[in-house]
Design a protein around this motif. Structure first.
Motif, PDB file in Angstrom:
ATOM      1  N   ALA A 106       4.874   1.153   3.641  1.00 19.60           N
ATOM      2  CA  ALA A 106       4.906  -0.275   3.992  1.00 19.60           C
ATOM      3  C   ALA A 106       5.999  -0.561   5.012  1.00 19.60           C
ATOM      4  O   ALA A 106       5.943  -1.574   5.716  1.00 19.60           O
ATOM      5  CB  ALA A 106       5.102  -1.112   2.738  1.00 19.60           C
TER       6      ALA A 106
ATOM      7  N   SER B  32       3.861   4.288  -1.280  1.00 24.17           N
ATOM      8  CA  SER B  32       4.034   2.866  -0.996  1.00 24.17           C
ATOM      9  C   SER B  32       5.163   2.609   0.006  1.00 24.17           C
ATOM     10  O   SER B  32       5.207   1.549   0.626  1.00 24.17           O
ATOM     11  CB  SER B  32       4.292   2.099  -2.287  1.00 24.17           C
ATOM     12  OG  SER B  32       5.443   2.605  -2.945  1.00 24.17           O
ATOM     13  N   SER B  33       6.030   3.576   0.198  1.00 23.49           N
ATOM     14  CA  SER B  33       7.115   3.410   1.174  1.00 23.49           C
ATOM     15  C   SER B  33       6.578   3.329   2.610  1.00 23.49           C
ATOM     16  O   SER B  33       7.308   2.924   3.519  1.00 23.49           O
ATOM     17  CB  SER B  33       8.147   4.524   1.042  1.00 23.49           C
ATOM     18  OG  SER B  33       7.554   5.775   1.303  1.00 23.49           O
TER      19      SER B  33
ATOM     20  N   ARG C 140      -2.009  -0.860   3.409  1.00 22.61           N
ATOM     21  CA  ARG C 140      -2.395  -1.399   2.101  1.00 22.61           C
ATOM     22  C   ARG C 140      -2.917  -0.294   1.176  1.00 22.61           C
ATOM     23  O   ARG C 140      -2.661  -0.324  -0.028  1.00 22.61           O
ATOM     24  CB  ARG C 140      -3.437  -2.499   2.270  1.00 22.61           C
ATOM     25  CG  ARG C 140      -2.859  -3.776   2.802  1.00 22.61           C
ATOM     26  CD  ARG C 140      -3.937  -4.815   3.128  1.00 22.61           C
ATOM     27  NE  ARG C 140      -3.323  -6.033   3.558  1.00 22.61           N
ATOM     28  CZ  ARG C 140      -3.007  -7.053   2.759  1.00 22.61           C
ATOM     29  NH1 ARG C 140      -3.281  -6.984   1.475  1.00 22.61           N
ATOM     30  NH2 ARG C 140      -2.434  -8.126   3.240  1.00 22.61           N
TER      31      ARG C 140
ATOM     32  N   GLU D 157       0.096   1.558  -0.087  1.00 22.53           N
ATOM     33  CA  GLU D 157       0.830   0.751  -1.064  1.00 22.53           C
ATOM     34  C   GLU D 157       0.209   0.843  -2.454  1.00 22.53           C
ATOM     35  O   GLU D 157       0.924   0.911  -3.452  1.00 22.53           O
ATOM     36  CB  GLU D 157       0.849  -0.717  -0.635  1.00 22.53           C
ATOM     37  CG  GLU D 157       1.800  -1.008   0.486  1.00 22.53           C
ATOM     38  CD  GLU D 157       1.757  -2.450   0.915  1.00 22.53           C
ATOM     39  OE1 GLU D 157       2.847  -3.002   1.173  1.00 22.53           O
ATOM     40  OE2 GLU D 157       0.660  -3.052   1.002  1.00 22.53           O
ATOM     41  N   ARG D 158      -1.115   0.861  -2.521  1.00 23.79           N
ATOM     42  CA  ARG D 158      -1.810   0.885  -3.821  1.00 23.79           C
ATOM     43  C   ARG D 158      -1.700   2.245  -4.508  1.00 23.79           C
ATOM     44  O   ARG D 158      -1.989   2.365  -5.685  1.00 23.79           O
ATOM     45  CB  ARG D 158      -3.282   0.529  -3.665  1.00 23.79           C
ATOM     46  CG  ARG D 158      -3.714  -0.926  -3.454  1.00 23.79           C
ATOM     47  CD  ARG D 158      -2.687  -1.844  -3.105  1.00 23.79           C
ATOM     48  NE  ARG D 158      -3.086  -3.176  -2.661  1.00 23.79           N
ATOM     49  CZ  ARG D 158      -2.397  -3.819  -1.740  1.00 23.79           C
ATOM     50  NH1 ARG D 158      -1.387  -3.254  -1.124  1.00 23.79           N
ATOM     51  NH2 ARG D 158      -2.710  -5.053  -1.429  1.00 23.79           N
TER      52      ARG D 158
END
Length: 154
Positions: free
Chosen positions: A110, A107-108, A97, A100-101
């Motif tokens: 994830a 963010s990849s 998380r 991602e922010r």
């Protein structure tokens, strides 16, 4: 350990052991003596262009109170915690998380959700248990540069 992500949102506000603090932005609680964790805090500050995150050393009275509130050991920090929208996210889910922010390309990360959470958390735990041996510890708690002081709580 109880599942902090299943605790009612903002439950820390009703806990008399947790001092009031600004919780309108995501907060990363990290081990300020751990070199790896301090580097993570610097990484976040460098890549968080929108200044979404605030940071909090686990060694502060507020950090300890939050760890206790969420059923974590307030002395042996086996996980960073992400407090977001009143919930605590730990271990691999909290880290994903956070990435991602930070936006693309971070963010990849994830994609790691494709790995079962139990396995992700097991690997996270291995690093967490060995982080001081592998990366070292600081004599004093991480202190931000004066230009970043407003991003820290406690």
């Amino acid at each position: 350990m109880r599942r902090p992500d299943l605790v009612e949102p903002y439950s820390h506000r009703r806990d008399p052991a947790v001092p009031p603090f600004p919780d309108d932005k995501p907060i990363i609680v990290f081990d300020g003596h751990c070199v790896l964790c301090s580097r993570w805090a610097r990484f976040v500050m460098r890549h968080d262009a929108d200044k979404r995150f605030r940071l909090l050393a686990a060694q502060t009275p507020l950090g300890a109170a939050l760890y206790e509130h969420y059923g974590l050991d307030p002395v042996d920090y086996e996980t960073n915690a992400l407090l977001e929208e009143g919930r605590a996210w730990l271990k691999s889910e909290g880290t994903i998380r956070m990435f991602e922010r930070l936006g693309f390309p971070w963010s990849s990360m994830a994609a790691f959700r494709l790995v079962p959470r139990a396995l992700r958390d097991k690997l996270y735990g291995i690093v967490a248990r060995n982080r001081l041996k592998w990366f070292g510890s600081r004599e004093t708690c991480f202190v931000p540069e004066p230009s970043d002081a407003d991003r820290f709580i406690g």
